[in-house]
Design a protein around this motif. Sequence first.
Motif, PDB file in Angstrom:
ATOM      1  N   CYS A 180       8.913  14.300 -17.956  1.00  0.00           N
ATOM      2  CA  CYS A 180       8.132  13.375 -18.204  1.00  0.00           C
ATOM      3  C   CYS A 180       6.418  12.617 -17.759  1.00  0.00           C
ATOM      4  O   CYS A 180       6.225  13.861 -16.710  1.00  0.00           O
ATOM      5  N   ALA A 181       6.178  12.474 -18.430  1.00  0.00           N
ATOM      6  CA  ALA A 181       4.547  13.184 -18.797  1.00  0.00           C
ATOM      7  C   ALA A 181       3.790  12.293 -16.934  1.00  0.00           C
ATOM      8  O   ALA A 181       3.037  12.866 -16.646  1.00  0.00           O
ATOM      9  N   ASN A 182       4.622  11.516 -16.322  1.00  0.00           N
ATOM     10  CA  ASN A 182       4.058  11.230 -15.333  1.00  0.00           C
ATOM     11  C   ASN A 182       4.257  12.329 -14.113  1.00  0.00           C
ATOM     12  O   ASN A 182       4.117  12.008 -12.790  1.00  0.00           O
ATOM     13  N   PHE A 183       5.179  13.193 -14.903  1.00  0.00           N
ATOM     14  CA  PHE A 183       5.631  14.593 -13.419  1.00  0.00           C
ATOM     15  C   PHE A 183       4.432  15.200 -12.936  1.00  0.00           C
ATOM     16  O   PHE A 183       4.019  15.960 -13.543  1.00  0.00           O
ATOM     17  N   GLY A 184       4.577  15.355 -11.669  1.00  0.00           N
ATOM     18  CA  GLY A 184       3.345  15.748 -10.267  1.00  0.00           C
ATOM     19  C   GLY A 184       2.260  14.582 -10.525  1.00  0.00           C
ATOM     20  O   GLY A 184       1.369  14.969  -9.512  1.00  0.00           O
ATOM     21  N   ILE A 190       0.682  -0.808  -0.168  1.00  0.00           N
ATOM     22  CA  ILE A 190       0.299   0.424  -0.300  1.00  0.00           C
ATOM     23  C   ILE A 190       0.978   1.008   0.234  1.00  0.00           C
ATOM     24  O   ILE A 190       1.683   1.581   0.855  1.00  0.00           O
ATOM     25  N   LEU A 191       0.299   2.355  -0.578  1.00  0.00           N
ATOM     26  CA  LEU A 191       1.665   3.235  -0.880  1.00  0.00           C
ATOM     27  C   LEU A 191       1.047   4.196   0.796  1.00  0.00           C
ATOM     28  O   LEU A 191      -0.336   4.140   0.402  1.00  0.00           O
ATOM     29  N   PRO A 192       2.190   5.273   1.184  1.00  0.00           N
ATOM     30  CA  PRO A 192       1.714   5.391   2.158  1.00  0.00           C
ATOM     31  C   PRO A 192       0.282   6.820   1.812  1.00  0.00           C
ATOM     32  O   PRO A 192       0.487   7.546   0.632  1.00  0.00           O
ATOM     33  N   LYS A 193      -0.095   7.008   2.955  1.00  0.00           N
ATOM     34  CA  LYS A 193      -1.743   7.608   2.697  1.00  0.00           C
ATOM     35  C   LYS A 193      -1.326   8.774   2.928  1.00  0.00           C
ATOM     36  O   LYS A 193      -0.377   9.553   3.067  1.00  0.00           O
ATOM     37  N   ALA A 194      -2.371   9.439   1.513  1.00  0.00           N
ATOM     38  CA  ALA A 194      -2.321  11.630   1.268  1.00  0.00           C
ATOM     39  C   ALA A 194      -2.573  12.232   2.749  1.00  0.00           C
ATOM     40  O   ALA A 194      -3.081  11.540   3.586  1.00  0.00           O
ATOM     41  N   LEU A 234       9.877   5.841  -1.703  1.00  0.00           N
ATOM     42  CA  LEU A 234       8.090   5.844  -1.154  1.00  0.00           C
ATOM     43  C   LEU A 234       9.101   6.750   0.143  1.00  0.00           C
ATOM     44  O   LEU A 234       9.067   6.088   0.699  1.00  0.00           O
ATOM     45  N   VAL A 235       7.406   7.820   0.208  1.00  0.00           N
ATOM     46  CA  VAL A 235       7.619   9.324   1.061  1.00  0.00           C
ATOM     47  C   VAL A 235       6.436   9.137   2.023  1.00  0.00           C
ATOM     48  O   VAL A 235       5.803   8.728   1.469  1.00  0.00           O
ATOM     49  N   HIS A 236       6.538   9.539   3.073  1.00  0.00           N
ATOM     50  CA  HIS A 236       5.419   9.539   4.095  1.00  0.00           C
ATOM     51  C   HIS A 236       4.762  10.646   4.219  1.00  0.00           C
ATOM     52  O   HIS A 236       5.894  11.734   4.251  1.00  0.00           O
ATOM     53  N   ASN A 237       3.902  11.603   3.733  1.00  0.00           N
ATOM     54  CA  ASN A 237       3.843  12.496   3.032  1.00  0.00           C
ATOM     55  C   ASN A 237       3.369  13.136   4.604  1.00  0.00           C
ATOM     56  O   ASN A 237       3.675  14.422   4.414  1.00  0.00           O
ATOM     57  N   ARG A 238       2.761  12.894   5.351  1.00  0.00           N
ATOM     58  CA  ARG A 238       2.929  13.226   7.039  1.00  0.00           C
ATOM     59  C   ARG A 238       4.256  14.026   7.081  1.00  0.00           C
ATOM     60  O   ARG A 238       4.160  14.991   7.462  1.00  0.00           O
ATOM     61  N   CYS A 239       5.522  13.237   7.454  1.00  0.00           N
ATOM     62  CA  CYS A 239       6.788  13.793   7.809  1.00  0.00           C
ATOM     63  C   CYS A 239       6.975  14.706   6.844  1.00  0.00           C
ATOM     64  O   CYS A 239       7.526  15.129   7.410  1.00  0.00           O
ATOM     65  N   PHE A 240       6.796  13.923   5.423  1.00  0.00           N
ATOM     66  CA  PHE A 240       7.547  15.212   4.913  1.00  0.00           C
ATOM     67  C   PHE A 240       6.338  16.266   4.751  1.00  0.00           C
ATOM     68  O   PHE A 240       7.163  17.601   4.628  1.00  0.00           O
ATOM     69  N   VAL A 245      -1.647  16.503   0.167  1.00  0.00           N
ATOM     70  CA  VAL A 245      -0.455  16.357   0.177  1.00  0.00           C
ATOM     71  C   VAL A 245      -0.069  15.036  -0.100  1.00  0.00           C
ATOM     72  O   VAL A 245      -0.435  13.699   0.334  1.00  0.00           O
ATOM     73  N   GLN A 246       0.311  14.471  -1.960  1.00  0.00           N
ATOM     74  CA  GLN A 246       0.506  13.410  -1.715  1.00  0.00           C
ATOM     75  C   GLN A 246       1.714  13.351  -2.484  1.00  0.00           C
ATOM     76  O   GLN A 246       1.771  13.978  -4.197  1.00  0.00           O
ATOM     77  N   VAL A 247       3.157  13.047  -2.355  1.00  0.00           N
ATOM     78  CA  VAL A 247       4.135  13.891  -2.929  1.00  0.00           C
ATOM     79  C   VAL A 247       5.255  12.043  -3.609  1.00  0.00           C
ATOM     80  O   VAL A 247       5.864  12.502  -4.109  1.00  0.00           O
TER      81      VAL A 247
END
Length: 217
Positions: free
Chosen positions: A150-154, A126-130, A201-207, A140-142
Amino acid sequence: MFKDVLTDFLEIVKDAHVIAYDAAFDMSFINNELLRASYPSTIFDIASRVSCAMELATQKFGLKRKVKLDAACKRYQIDISNRQIHSALLDAQLCAELYFKLIDDSQVPLSRTPQSNKHRETKPIILPKAFKPKKTNETVQVNFCKNSECANFGVPAKNPVYKNYKTRELKRGLVNDYKLTLAKDGTNQLTCKFCGQSTTLVHNRCFTLEADRVKAI
């Protein structure tokens, strides 16, 4: 040293049909040793013929790339269990057995190389939650491709869908054009299918909290 066995070597290979697995590679070493021993000819002049078992195997299997000795032997179900460490004698014996199978049209190889080790079962991640800060109320979902060209940027990656909603069993793989990969250190990474760039993969809250802290300094 090679020059000490040169006479015996010449008696074996003179006017013989020499077969090697990667002939171009192996013959270059032999020719270099002949040169160092001040012998005036190359192996191609001494032997009546030099054949490459690897080239023959590649053609036989209809491949466009080189095939390793282990893989070629597996196609003909030749036992390679003793090939735990490099052994010139064992490699020569395997090459000989393989060559005779390659030139025998009654010997039909497997259509693909069987796997020695079973693939380990992978589990969906599972990806880190927004994260939605109270101050801005903006999600926030980084976890997205960081390649600005790249077309996937952002474009945030999306979690896999449920295979069975009742059991909460997930399908493997992400919904959009991303895949999850493992770095050498075992870290889960997000890899873009378009450009191939990977990011941890980045934890959005911590980021978000860390970014706010840095701004406040």
